[in-house]
Write a protein that holds these residues in place. Structure first.
Motif, PDB file in Angstrom:
ATOM      1  N   TYR A 186       0.810  -1.218   0.000  1.00 39.38           N
ATOM      2  CA  TYR A 186       0.000   0.000   0.000  1.00 39.38           C
ATOM      3  C   TYR A 186       0.843   1.269   0.000  1.00 39.38           C
ATOM      4  O   TYR A 186       0.292   2.372   0.014  1.00 39.38           O
ATOM      5  CB  TYR A 186      -0.963  -0.019   1.183  1.00 39.38           C
ATOM      6  CG  TYR A 186      -1.796  -1.292   1.197  1.00 39.38           C
ATOM      7  CD1 TYR A 186      -2.787  -1.512   0.244  1.00 39.38           C
ATOM      8  CD2 TYR A 186      -1.545  -2.296   2.131  1.00 39.38           C
ATOM      9  CE1 TYR A 186      -3.514  -2.690   0.220  1.00 39.38           C
ATOM     10  CE2 TYR A 186      -2.275  -3.479   2.120  1.00 39.38           C
ATOM     11  CZ  TYR A 186      -3.251  -3.672   1.164  1.00 39.38           C
ATOM     12  OH  TYR A 186      -3.963  -4.838   1.136  1.00 39.38           O
ATOM     13  N   HIS A 220      -7.655  -2.544   0.090  1.00 41.10           N
ATOM     14  CA  HIS A 220      -6.881  -1.934   1.163  1.00 41.10           C
ATOM     15  C   HIS A 220      -6.689  -2.950   2.278  1.00 41.10           C
ATOM     16  O   HIS A 220      -7.124  -4.100   2.173  1.00 41.10           O
ATOM     17  CB  HIS A 220      -7.556  -0.659   1.659  1.00 41.10           C
ATOM     18  CG  HIS A 220      -8.980  -0.825   2.076  1.00 41.10           C
ATOM     19  ND1 HIS A 220     -10.018  -1.001   1.165  1.00 41.10           N
ATOM     20  CD2 HIS A 220      -9.564  -0.861   3.300  1.00 41.10           C
ATOM     21  CE1 HIS A 220     -11.154  -1.128   1.809  1.00 41.10           C
ATOM     22  NE2 HIS A 220     -10.907  -1.061   3.113  1.00 41.10           N
ATOM     23  N   MET A 221      -6.036  -2.555   3.344  1.00 36.86           N
ATOM     24  CA  MET A 221      -5.616  -3.518   4.350  1.00 36.86           C
ATOM     25  C   MET A 221      -6.791  -4.237   5.005  1.00 36.86           C
ATOM     26  O   MET A 221      -6.766  -5.452   5.201  1.00 36.86           O
ATOM     27  CB  MET A 221      -4.743  -2.835   5.406  1.00 36.86           C
ATOM     28  CG  MET A 221      -4.002  -3.816   6.290  1.00 36.86           C
ATOM     29  SD  MET A 221      -2.764  -3.019   7.334  1.00 36.86           S
ATOM     30  CE  MET A 221      -1.544  -2.525   6.112  1.00 36.86           C
ATOM     31  N   GLU A 234      -8.702   4.805   4.711  1.00 38.88           N
ATOM     32  CA  GLU A 234      -8.150   3.916   5.727  1.00 38.88           C
ATOM     33  C   GLU A 234      -6.849   4.517   6.238  1.00 38.88           C
ATOM     34  O   GLU A 234      -6.022   4.987   5.454  1.00 38.88           O
ATOM     35  CB  GLU A 234      -7.873   2.538   5.137  1.00 38.88           C
ATOM     36  CG  GLU A 234      -7.264   1.559   6.154  1.00 38.88           C
ATOM     37  CD  GLU A 234      -6.953   0.215   5.549  1.00 38.88           C
ATOM     38  OE1 GLU A 234      -7.605  -0.769   5.940  1.00 38.88           O
ATOM     39  OE2 GLU A 234      -6.053   0.141   4.675  1.00 38.88           O
ATOM     40  N   CYS A 235      -6.675   4.512   7.556  1.00 38.40           N
ATOM     41  CA  CYS A 235      -5.449   5.007   8.176  1.00 38.40           C
ATOM     42  C   CYS A 235      -4.646   3.823   8.707  1.00 38.40           C
ATOM     43  O   CYS A 235      -5.176   2.974   9.423  1.00 38.40           O
ATOM     44  CB  CYS A 235      -5.785   5.960   9.324  1.00 38.40           C
ATOM     45  SG  CYS A 235      -4.313   6.587  10.195  1.00 38.40           S
ATOM     46  N   THR A 236      -3.372   3.774   8.338  1.00 35.44           N
ATOM     47  CA  THR A 236      -2.478   2.728   8.814  1.00 35.44           C
ATOM     48  C   THR A 236      -1.116   3.319   9.139  1.00 35.44           C
ATOM     49  O   THR A 236      -0.802   4.450   8.763  1.00 35.44           O
ATOM     50  CB  THR A 236      -2.299   1.619   7.755  1.00 35.44           C
ATOM     51  OG1 THR A 236      -1.896   2.214   6.515  1.00 35.44           O
ATOM     52  CG2 THR A 236      -3.601   0.850   7.533  1.00 35.44           C
ATOM     53  N   ARG A 237      -0.313   2.521   9.839  1.00 36.95           N
ATOM     54  CA  ARG A 237       1.087   2.836  10.149  1.00 36.95           C
ATOM     55  C   ARG A 237       1.252   4.168  10.887  1.00 36.95           C
ATOM     56  O   ARG A 237       2.180   4.930  10.627  1.00 36.95           O
ATOM     57  CB  ARG A 237       1.931   2.817   8.873  1.00 36.95           C
ATOM     58  CG  ARG A 237       1.953   1.461   8.159  1.00 36.95           C
ATOM     59  CD  ARG A 237       2.440   0.352   9.080  1.00 36.95           C
ATOM     60  NE  ARG A 237       2.770  -0.855   8.335  1.00 36.95           N
ATOM     61  CZ  ARG A 237       1.991  -1.939   8.264  1.00 36.95           C
ATOM     62  NH1 ARG A 237       0.828  -1.966   8.911  1.00 36.95           N
ATOM     63  NH2 ARG A 237       2.385  -2.994   7.572  1.00 36.95           N
ATOM     64  N   ALA A 276      -9.672   2.090  10.564  1.00 36.84           N
ATOM     65  CA  ALA A 276      -8.349   1.696  11.049  1.00 36.84           C
ATOM     66  C   ALA A 276      -8.469   0.415  11.852  1.00 36.84           C
ATOM     67  O   ALA A 276      -9.540   0.100  12.386  1.00 36.84           O
ATOM     68  CB  ALA A 276      -7.744   2.799  11.911  1.00 36.84           C
ATOM     69  N   CYS A 279      -6.821  -6.357  19.211  1.00 37.15           N
ATOM     70  CA  CYS A 279      -6.984  -5.268  18.246  1.00 37.15           C
ATOM     71  C   CYS A 279      -8.431  -5.214  17.775  1.00 37.15           C
ATOM     72  O   CYS A 279      -9.171  -6.196  17.872  1.00 37.15           O
ATOM     73  CB  CYS A 279      -6.064  -5.472  17.043  1.00 37.15           C
ATOM     74  SG  CYS A 279      -4.302  -5.427  17.457  1.00 37.15           S
TER      75      CYS A 279
END
Length: 214
Positions: free
Chosen positions: A50, A79-80, A102-105, A139, A170
């Motif tokens: 991504y 997406h993830m 989407e928010c990641t990392r 997320a 999670c």
């Protein structure tokens, strides 16, 4: 003073060194510190599928040094959550649309976690999304994020039940983007006015997202 730089495909050639430092810090935080061994890479740079031209990065800088960051990605594309973690979403009904990212990392380096860097990055996140007409951001996060978000005024709804990932409970969640939240987290961050630094050649988010049927 911390600044938050917006980096997209339109300007990332100007920020190759900053992005390289960001990827190396991701490896340090997520692999070395949190122990996510599946992400380990021999070059010490945490990069995945991504990290492509559809990604937008908000990167916190202090005197040119990366001290935090996050990645935003269009949910109309694979997406993830849709590709790796659909089982975390209730009935596997994936939240997606042109107004949903989407928010990641997301991370802040260890030595800056007790200051205002976190709030400044979260304020920039809200401001960027408001400017781009984004209404929600999905997320997958550790459960300890939920009280942290509540403290900063984020309105969050769970999308499923907690599940163990890499030894941590999670959850998939959706964050509502609003002026009210931006004002609240900006006060916590001690900020006034714009929280973002961007090059003049950055186009709007929706101009960069390919047309994909929902």
């Amino acid at each position: 003073m911390t600044t938050i730089q917006v980096i997209t495909r339109d300007n990332k050639t100007n920020y190759s060194e900053i992005l390289d430092e960001y990827f190396r810090l991701r490896h340090e935080v997520f692999v070395e510190e949190r122990g996510w061994q599946a992400l380990r890479r021999h070059d010490g740079r945490e990069v995945d599928a991504y990290d492509n031209d559809h990604a937008t990065y908000l990167i916190a800088l202090d005197k040119g040094r990366v001290i935090g960051g996050l990645r935003l990605y269009p949910t109309l594309l694979p997406h993830m959550i849709s590709e790796t973690f659909p089982h975390l979403v209730r009935n596997q009904v994936i939240l997606k649309g042109p107004a949903i990212l989407e928010c990641t990392r997301y991370f802040v380096v260890k030595e800056r976690r007790t200051g205002r860097t976190d709030c400044r990055l979260l304020a920039a996140f809200q401001q960027f999304c408001l400017e781009q007409d984004i209404t929600e951001v999905t997320a997958i996060v550790e459960m300890w994020w939920l009280p942290r978000w509540q403290q900063t005024g984020f309105k969050v709804r769970p999308l499923g039940l907690p599940t163990m990932i890499e030894g941590q409970p999670c959850i998939a969640a959706a964050i509502r983007v609003s002026e009210e939240t931006l004002e609240h987290v900006s006060r916590l961050a001690g900020l006034r006015g714009s929280h973002l630094s961007r090059a003049s050649d950055i186009s709007s988010y929706n101009d960069r997202v390919p047309h994909v049927a929902a």
